[in-house]
Write a protein that holds these residues in place. Sequence first.
Motif, short mmCIF file in Angstrom:
data_model
loop_
_atom_site.label_atom_id
_atom_site.label_comp_id
_atom_site.label_asym_id
_atom_site.label_seq_id
_atom_site.Cartn_x
_atom_site.Cartn_y
_atom_site.Cartn_z
N GLU A 1 0.85 -1.18 0.00
CA GLU A 1 0.00 0.00 0.00
C GLU A 1 0.89 1.24 0.00
O GLU A 1 2.02 1.21 0.51
CB GLU A 1 -0.90 0.01 1.24
CG GLU A 1 -1.74 -1.24 1.40
CD GLU A 1 -2.78 -1.39 0.32
OE1 GLU A 1 -3.58 -0.43 0.15
OE2 GLU A 1 -2.80 -2.43 -0.35
N GLU A 2 0.40 2.33 -0.54
CA GLU A 2 1.22 3.54 -0.62
C GLU A 2 0.34 4.77 -0.39
O GLU A 2 -0.76 4.89 -0.94
CB GLU A 2 1.89 3.65 -1.98
CG GLU A 2 2.81 4.86 -2.12
CD GLU A 2 3.55 4.86 -3.43
OE1 GLU A 2 4.36 5.79 -3.64
OE2 GLU A 2 3.32 3.96 -4.25
N HIS A 3 0.84 5.68 0.44
CA HIS A 3 0.16 6.95 0.64
C HIS A 3 1.13 7.93 1.29
O HIS A 3 1.87 7.58 2.21
CB HIS A 3 -1.08 6.79 1.54
CG HIS A 3 -1.86 8.06 1.68
ND1 HIS A 3 -2.69 8.53 0.69
CD2 HIS A 3 -1.93 8.96 2.69
CE1 HIS A 3 -3.25 9.66 1.09
NE2 HIS A 3 -2.79 9.95 2.31
N GLY A 4 1.13 9.15 0.81
CA GLY A 4 1.93 10.20 1.40
C GLY A 4 3.42 9.89 1.43
O GLY A 4 4.13 10.30 2.37
N GLY A 5 3.89 9.18 0.43
CA GLY A 5 5.31 8.85 0.38
C GLY A 5 5.70 7.67 1.24
O GLY A 5 6.88 7.34 1.33
N ARG A 6 4.73 7.04 1.90
CA ARG A 6 4.99 5.86 2.73
C ARG A 6 4.47 4.61 2.05
O ARG A 6 3.46 4.65 1.35
CB ARG A 6 4.32 6.01 4.10
CG ARG A 6 4.90 7.13 4.95
CD ARG A 6 6.28 6.75 5.48
NE ARG A 6 6.78 7.73 6.41
CZ ARG A 6 7.89 7.57 7.12
NH1 ARG A 6 8.59 6.47 6.98
NH2 ARG A 6 8.29 8.50 7.95
N VAL A 7 5.14 3.50 2.28
CA VAL A 7 4.76 2.23 1.68
C VAL A 7 4.74 1.17 2.77
O VAL A 7 5.64 1.12 3.62
CB VAL A 7 5.75 1.82 0.56
CG1 VAL A 7 5.33 0.49 -0.06
CG2 VAL A 7 5.83 2.90 -0.51
N TRP A 8 3.71 0.32 2.76
CA TRP A 8 3.63 -0.74 3.74
C TRP A 8 2.90 -1.93 3.12
O TRP A 8 2.31 -1.83 2.06
CB TRP A 8 2.95 -0.27 5.02
CG TRP A 8 1.50 0.09 4.88
CD1 TRP A 8 0.41 -0.69 5.17
CD2 TRP A 8 0.97 1.35 4.43
NE1 TRP A 8 -0.75 -0.01 4.92
CE2 TRP A 8 -0.44 1.25 4.47
CE3 TRP A 8 1.55 2.54 3.98
CZ2 TRP A 8 -1.26 2.29 4.07
CZ3 TRP A 8 0.72 3.58 3.59
CH2 TRP A 8 -0.67 3.46 3.65
N HIS A 9 2.96 -3.06 3.80
CA HIS A 9 2.39 -4.29 3.27
C HIS A 9 1.01 -4.55 3.86
O HIS A 9 0.75 -4.27 5.02
CB HIS A 9 3.30 -5.49 3.59
CG HIS A 9 2.73 -6.80 3.13
ND1 HIS A 9 2.00 -7.62 3.96
CD2 HIS A 9 2.75 -7.41 1.93
CE1 HIS A 9 1.60 -8.68 3.28
NE2 HIS A 9 2.05 -8.58 2.06
N ALA A 10 0.14 -5.12 3.03
CA ALA A 10 -1.19 -5.55 3.48
C ALA A 10 -1.60 -6.77 2.68
O ALA A 10 -1.12 -6.99 1.55
CB ALA A 10 -2.21 -4.43 3.31
N LEU A 11 -2.48 -7.57 3.24
CA LEU A 11 -3.06 -8.69 2.52
C LEU A 11 -4.56 -8.47 2.38
O LEU A 11 -5.16 -7.69 3.11
CB LEU A 11 -2.76 -10.02 3.22
CG LEU A 11 -3.24 -10.22 4.67
CD1 LEU A 11 -4.69 -10.70 4.72
CD2 LEU A 11 -2.34 -11.23 5.38
N ARG A 12 -5.16 -9.17 1.43
CA ARG A 12 -6.60 -9.08 1.19
C ARG A 12 -7.16 -10.49 1.05
O ARG A 12 -6.57 -11.32 0.36
CB ARG A 12 -6.90 -8.28 -0.07
CG ARG A 12 -6.71 -6.78 0.07
CD ARG A 12 -6.92 -6.07 -1.26
NE ARG A 12 -6.96 -4.62 -1.11
CZ ARG A 12 -5.89 -3.85 -1.03
NH1 ARG A 12 -4.69 -4.40 -1.06
NH2 ARG A 12 -6.00 -2.53 -0.90
N LEU A 13 -8.30 -10.72 1.67
CA LEU A 13 -9.03 -11.96 1.46
C LEU A 13 -9.89 -11.79 0.21
O LEU A 13 -9.42 -11.30 -0.78
CB LEU A 13 -9.82 -12.33 2.71
CG LEU A 13 -8.95 -12.55 3.98
CD1 LEU A 13 -9.82 -12.88 5.17
CD2 LEU A 13 -7.92 -13.64 3.75
N SER A 14 -11.16 -12.17 0.27
CA SER A 14 -11.99 -12.07 -0.93
C SER A 14 -12.66 -10.71 -1.10
O SER A 14 -13.47 -10.53 -2.01
CB SER A 14 -13.07 -13.17 -0.91
OG SER A 14 -12.48 -14.45 -0.91
N ASP A 15 -12.34 -9.78 -0.23
CA ASP A 15 -12.89 -8.43 -0.34
C ASP A 15 -11.74 -7.44 -0.44
O ASP A 15 -10.57 -7.83 -0.43
CB ASP A 15 -13.79 -8.11 0.86
CG ASP A 15 -13.06 -8.32 2.18
OD1 ASP A 15 -12.72 -9.47 2.49
OD2 ASP A 15 -12.79 -7.33 2.89
#
Length: 403
Positions: free
Chosen positions: A252-266
């Motif tokens: 994910e990215e916002h405001g010059g920051r990046v981080w990790h996320a996972l998604r299920l079926s949504d």
Amino acid sequence: MTLRSPARDVVVISMWSETGLLPQPRSGVHYARLNISAEEMASLSARLISRWQQFVHYEPESGANGPRAQEPHLRSADLTGRPQSEVLGWVSELAREGAYLLDELLAGDEGELVRFRGHLLSVLEREDLRIRFDSDLDVPWPMLAVGYESLLDGGHLARNPFQLFLGHRHQIESTSGAYADYWWVSDRTRAVGSANLDSDLENVALAADVLKLLEDRLELTTRHFSHELLPDLARPVLDEDLMYFFCHGSYEEHGGRVWHALRLSDELPVDAPLVDGYRKPHTRATARRGTVSLFHPLVVLNTCFAGAPATTGFTGLSATLVRHGALGVLAPQIAVPQVFGAEFALRFLTRYLDEGLTAGLALLETVRWFATTYRNPLALAYGLVCGLDSRVLPSSQEGSTGP
């Protein structure tokens, strides 16, 4: 072994052993200050991970007999059908890159660093050890390599390049700044677990076999949506021995920051702060009472980038889950091909659930199986954050907790 960065541009390394493998210094601990900075180490680690990603997306040149194969390392877990020179050439290059990072990490002519380097390399060049890397800095330890200079003889391979990687030689866990200070073995006749899935991946080859293994071996809860997962994370007791995730992961990215996320079926991104927000009230409460939180699974995040180093300012999912009680987290540091991810899970979970091996030994045997049987190095992309001794017994034994 520990890596600490107590101040800007200062990195201190130390190690000790209770097995007699190391000479015993007067202080009991070997240590040295490194010449490399934390920022340089992070950059080299990111570069190494990117090289492994290039292996995944490799496309050979067109041959005389027809058009080139389209990303063959992405489309099949079994690489024995590919030219041996292609696969071993790539594995040798990845070993060279892993050896380069280790060399840069330990580079220097200072006396204490020279002594430390000699002791550490003499240990890493052994096989079948159990090694814990407790570090403030994220390094892809299983992808590092030793002995690359012995690989080539007159321009020809003199040994198996798979055997150079630390993740092929040893059982390894890292801590990422978090460590479970207790252990747990279930006392129930049937272990409890969950499968947390993206429905889009249910038709991936062997995904159904993994689910069947979990259904046969566990009292299983299956979740497909974040609105099923998050209320369970909010419960004071989430008493699962294994949490398995097979879903998409991204940055994910916002405001010059990046981080990790996972998604299920949504579409809701499940990231470290979200998990922290749901579990923290219960973790804090049990800490005040001096009890062990009933959240103690081995978490298998079969999700792209889930084990990759966290961006500055953000805590990774693995460390967050461990801080709230998980015994360990197994996750890949790259975007693993879906077909490989399902095959890896089947091989690892068979050893972990059916054979009752510890997570560390199950991972090591899985890495070696892929290297020997499929000639595929991608199992080395999976790393354990804690959990080396986590296990689910094949038969019921009395459960216990301890320091």
